[in-house]
Design a protein around this motif. Structure first.
Motif, PDB file in Angstrom:
ATOM      1  N   LYS A 154      -3.821  12.684 -52.844  1.00  0.00           N
ATOM      2  CA  LYS A 154      -2.583  12.033 -53.276  1.00  0.00           C
ATOM      3  C   LYS A 154      -1.953  11.269 -52.120  1.00  0.00           C
ATOM      4  CE  LYS A 154      -1.554  15.508 -56.723  1.00  0.00           C
ATOM      5  NZ  LYS A 154      -0.618  16.542 -57.164  1.00  0.00           N
ATOM      6  N   LEU A 155      -1.259  10.204 -52.463  1.00  0.00           N
ATOM      7  CA  LEU A 155      -0.586   9.384 -51.458  1.00  0.00           C
ATOM      8  C   LEU A 155       0.432  10.206 -50.667  1.00  0.00           C
ATOM      9  CD1 LEU A 155      -0.265   6.613 -50.176  1.00  0.00           C
ATOM     10  CD2 LEU A 155       1.333   6.027 -51.997  1.00  0.00           C
ATOM     11  N   VAL A 156       1.120  11.103 -51.316  1.00  0.00           N
ATOM     12  CA  VAL A 156       2.100  11.936 -50.620  1.00  0.00           C
ATOM     13  C   VAL A 156       1.394  12.802 -49.570  1.00  0.00           C
ATOM     14  CG1 VAL A 156       2.116  13.812 -52.327  1.00  0.00           C
ATOM     15  CG2 VAL A 156       4.111  13.419 -50.892  1.00  0.00           C
ATOM     16  N   ASP A 157       0.207  13.303 -49.883  1.00  0.00           N
ATOM     17  CA  ASP A 157      -0.544  14.121 -48.922  1.00  0.00           C
ATOM     18  C   ASP A 157      -0.995  13.286 -47.730  1.00  0.00           C
ATOM     19  OD1 ASP A 157      -0.253  16.323 -50.601  1.00  0.00           O
ATOM     20  OD2 ASP A 157      -2.151  15.935 -51.629  1.00  0.00           O
ATOM     21  N   ILE A 158      -1.390  12.047 -48.005  1.00  0.00           N
ATOM     22  CA  ILE A 158      -1.801  11.137 -46.929  1.00  0.00           C
ATOM     23  C   ILE A 158      -0.629  10.905 -45.980  1.00  0.00           C
ATOM     24  CG2 ILE A 158      -2.453   8.747 -46.423  1.00  0.00           C
ATOM     25  CD1 ILE A 158      -4.157   8.813 -48.990  1.00  0.00           C
ATOM     26  N   LEU A 159       0.544  10.593 -46.536  1.00  0.00           N
ATOM     27  CA  LEU A 159       1.728  10.344 -45.700  1.00  0.00           C
ATOM     28  C   LEU A 159       2.147  11.582 -44.917  1.00  0.00           C
ATOM     29  CD1 LEU A 159       4.116   8.069 -47.776  1.00  0.00           C
ATOM     30  CD2 LEU A 159       3.049   7.570 -45.595  1.00  0.00           C
ATOM     31  N   GLU A 160       2.085  12.737 -45.551  1.00  0.00           N
ATOM     32  CA  GLU A 160       2.470  13.964 -44.854  1.00  0.00           C
ATOM     33  C   GLU A 160       1.532  14.246 -43.686  1.00  0.00           C
ATOM     34  OE1 GLU A 160       2.681  16.858 -47.990  1.00  0.00           O
ATOM     35  OE2 GLU A 160       4.727  16.276 -48.512  1.00  0.00           O
ATOM     36  N   LEU A 211      -0.268  11.999 -42.031  1.00  0.00           N
ATOM     37  CA  LEU A 211      -0.054  10.985 -41.002  1.00  0.00           C
ATOM     38  C   LEU A 211       1.220  11.253 -40.206  1.00  0.00           C
ATOM     39  CD1 LEU A 211      -1.152   7.688 -42.798  1.00  0.00           C
ATOM     40  CD2 LEU A 211      -2.333   8.887 -40.940  1.00  0.00           C
ATOM     41  N   THR A 212       2.277  11.709 -40.885  1.00  0.00           N
ATOM     42  CA  THR A 212       3.526  11.972 -40.163  1.00  0.00           C
ATOM     43  C   THR A 212       3.440  13.252 -39.331  1.00  0.00           C
ATOM     44  OG1 THR A 212       4.507  13.004 -42.128  1.00  0.00           O
ATOM     45  CG2 THR A 212       5.024  10.673 -41.722  1.00  0.00           C
ATOM     46  N   GLU A 213       2.504  14.123 -39.631  1.00  0.00           N
ATOM     47  CA  GLU A 213       2.273  15.281 -38.771  1.00  0.00           C
ATOM     48  C   GLU A 213       1.545  14.855 -37.499  1.00  0.00           C
ATOM     49  OE1 GLU A 213       0.237  18.389 -40.878  1.00  0.00           O
ATOM     50  OE2 GLU A 213       1.841  18.589 -42.342  1.00  0.00           O
ATOM     51  N   LYS A 214       0.657  13.880 -37.642  1.00  0.00           N
ATOM     52  CA  LYS A 214      -0.143  13.429 -36.504  1.00  0.00           C
ATOM     53  C   LYS A 214       0.597  12.402 -35.646  1.00  0.00           C
ATOM     54  CE  LYS A 214      -4.633  11.656 -35.300  1.00  0.00           C
ATOM     55  NZ  LYS A 214      -5.963  12.154 -35.402  1.00  0.00           N
ATOM     56  N   TYR A 215       1.337  11.506 -36.293  1.00  0.00           N
ATOM     57  CA  TYR A 215       2.032  10.420 -35.599  1.00  0.00           C
ATOM     58  C   TYR A 215       3.529  10.506 -35.870  1.00  0.00           C
ATOM     59  CZ  TYR A 215      -2.687   8.385 -35.867  1.00  0.00           C
ATOM     60  OH  TYR A 215      -4.037   8.176 -35.795  1.00  0.00           O
ATOM     61  N   ILE A 253       9.536   9.989 -46.223  1.00  0.00           N
ATOM     62  CA  ILE A 253       8.378  10.076 -47.118  1.00  0.00           C
ATOM     63  C   ILE A 253       8.723   9.413 -48.453  1.00  0.00           C
ATOM     64  CG2 ILE A 253       6.908  11.667 -48.420  1.00  0.00           C
ATOM     65  CD1 ILE A 253       6.133  11.780 -45.546  1.00  0.00           C
ATOM     66  N   LYS A 254       9.912   9.713 -48.979  1.00  0.00           N
ATOM     67  CA  LYS A 254      10.309   9.202 -50.294  1.00  0.00           C
ATOM     68  C   LYS A 254      10.349   7.674 -50.330  1.00  0.00           C
ATOM     69  CE  LYS A 254      13.854   9.593 -53.824  1.00  0.00           C
ATOM     70  NZ  LYS A 254      15.114  10.210 -54.224  1.00  0.00           N
ATOM     71  N   SER A 255      10.990   7.062 -49.331  1.00  0.00           N
ATOM     72  CA  SER A 255      11.086   5.596 -49.336  1.00  0.00           C
ATOM     73  C   SER A 255       9.724   4.952 -49.090  1.00  0.00           C
ATOM     74  CB  SER A 255      12.096   5.119 -48.291  1.00  0.00           C
ATOM     75  OG  SER A 255      11.650   5.407 -46.980  1.00  0.00           O
ATOM     76  N   SER A 256       8.915   5.584 -48.261  1.00  0.00           N
ATOM     77  CA  SER A 256       7.578   5.053 -47.996  1.00  0.00           C
ATOM     78  C   SER A 256       6.702   5.126 -49.244  1.00  0.00           C
ATOM     79  CB  SER A 256       6.919   5.816 -46.846  1.00  0.00           C
ATOM     80  OG  SER A 256       7.661   5.653 -45.661  1.00  0.00           O
ATOM     81  N   LEU A 257       6.791   6.228 -49.959  1.00  0.00           N
ATOM     82  CA  LEU A 257       6.020   6.362 -51.210  1.00  0.00           C
ATOM     83  C   LEU A 257       6.408   5.273 -52.206  1.00  0.00           C
ATOM     84  CD1 LEU A 257       6.023  10.214 -51.833  1.00  0.00           C
ATOM     85  CD2 LEU A 257       4.033   8.766 -51.410  1.00  0.00           C
ATOM     86  N   LYS A 258       7.686   5.053 -52.347  1.00  0.00           N
ATOM     87  CA  LYS A 258       8.174   4.041 -53.291  1.00  0.00           C
ATOM     88  C   LYS A 258       7.611   2.662 -52.934  1.00  0.00           C
ATOM     89  CE  LYS A 258      12.446   2.313 -55.309  1.00  0.00           C
ATOM     90  NZ  LYS A 258      13.905   2.410 -55.337  1.00  0.00           N
ATOM     91  N   TRP A 309      -1.410  -4.015 -50.606  1.00  0.00           N
ATOM     92  CA  TRP A 309      -1.945  -4.335 -49.287  1.00  0.00           C
ATOM     93  C   TRP A 309      -1.483  -3.327 -48.241  1.00  0.00           C
ATOM     94  CZ3 TRP A 309       1.413  -5.052 -45.330  1.00  0.00           C
ATOM     95  CH2 TRP A 309       2.717  -5.430 -45.632  1.00  0.00           C
ATOM     96  N   ALA A 310      -0.230  -2.857 -48.361  1.00  0.00           N
ATOM     97  CA  ALA A 310       0.297  -1.878 -47.410  1.00  0.00           C
ATOM     98  C   ALA A 310      -0.353  -0.517 -47.636  1.00  0.00           C
ATOM     99  CB  ALA A 310       1.812  -1.774 -47.547  1.00  0.00           C
ATOM    100  N   ARG A 311      -0.545  -0.170 -48.901  1.00  0.00           N
ATOM    101  CA  ARG A 311      -1.209   1.102 -49.213  1.00  0.00           C
ATOM    102  C   ARG A 311      -2.620   1.127 -48.650  1.00  0.00           C
ATOM    103  NH1 ARG A 311      -1.055   4.539 -54.674  1.00  0.00           N
ATOM    104  NH2 ARG A 311      -2.607   6.089 -54.091  1.00  0.00           N
ATOM    105  N   SER A 312      -3.324   0.011 -48.746  1.00  0.00           N
ATOM    106  CA  SER A 312      -4.683  -0.076 -48.206  1.00  0.00           C
ATOM    107  C   SER A 312      -4.693   0.181 -46.704  1.00  0.00           C
ATOM    108  CB  SER A 312      -5.291  -1.444 -48.484  1.00  0.00           C
ATOM    109  OG  SER A 312      -5.443  -1.637 -49.858  1.00  0.00           O
ATOM    110  N   LYS A 313      -3.701  -0.362 -46.003  1.00  0.00           N
ATOM    111  CA  LYS A 313      -3.623  -0.155 -44.552  1.00  0.00           C
ATOM    112  C   LYS A 313      -3.338   1.308 -44.221  1.00  0.00           C
ATOM    113  CE  LYS A 313      -2.418  -4.822 -43.303  1.00  0.00           C
ATOM    114  NZ  LYS A 313      -2.107  -5.536 -42.092  1.00  0.00           N
ATOM    115  N   VAL A 314      -2.468   1.933 -44.987  1.00  0.00           N
ATOM    116  CA  VAL A 314      -2.145   3.351 -44.765  1.00  0.00           C
ATOM    117  C   VAL A 314      -3.375   4.213 -45.047  1.00  0.00           C
ATOM    118  CG1 VAL A 314      -0.754   5.286 -45.627  1.00  0.00           C
ATOM    119  CG2 VAL A 314       0.322   3.093 -45.138  1.00  0.00           C
ATOM    120  N   GLU A 315      -4.088   3.909 -46.125  1.00  0.00           N
ATOM    121  CA  GLU A 315      -5.300   4.668 -46.449  1.00  0.00           C
ATOM    122  C   GLU A 315      -6.361   4.490 -45.368  1.00  0.00           C
ATOM    123  OE1 GLU A 315      -6.114   3.148 -50.366  1.00  0.00           O
ATOM    124  OE2 GLU A 315      -4.891   4.688 -51.335  1.00  0.00           O
TER     125      GLU A 315
END
Length: 80
Positions: free
Chosen positions: A20-26, A28-32, A52-57, A64-70
């Protein structure tokens, strides 16, 4: 009679399948820090009042931004 249960299709060659995208963000924010994420991926949701909430939205509406995060998430995974 019960309807036949279909097993979910697997995607063995897709490392993002089932993540899930939320898991990816969590992860990444633990690492960076947010500042490090903003320097790696130049998007405002990581620069201005990041959460996390605003980034998910933003990422759910902006492919294109989601692809970069992934892509960053995949790079950050440990190599087997």
């Amino acid at each position: 009679m019960e309807p036949e249960k279909k097993s979910p299709k697997t995607q063995p060659n897709n490392p993002l399948h089932g993540v899930k995208l939320v898991d990816i963000l969590e992860q990444l924010t633990e690492k960076y820090t947010w500042e490090e994420l903003a320097s790696k991926i130049n998007i405002n949701c990581f620069k201005s009042n990041p959460s996390i909430k605003s980034s998910l939205k933003f990422l759910r509406r902006t492919p294109w931004a989601r692809s970069k995060v992934e892509a960053l998430y995949l790079k950050s995974l440990p190599k087997n």
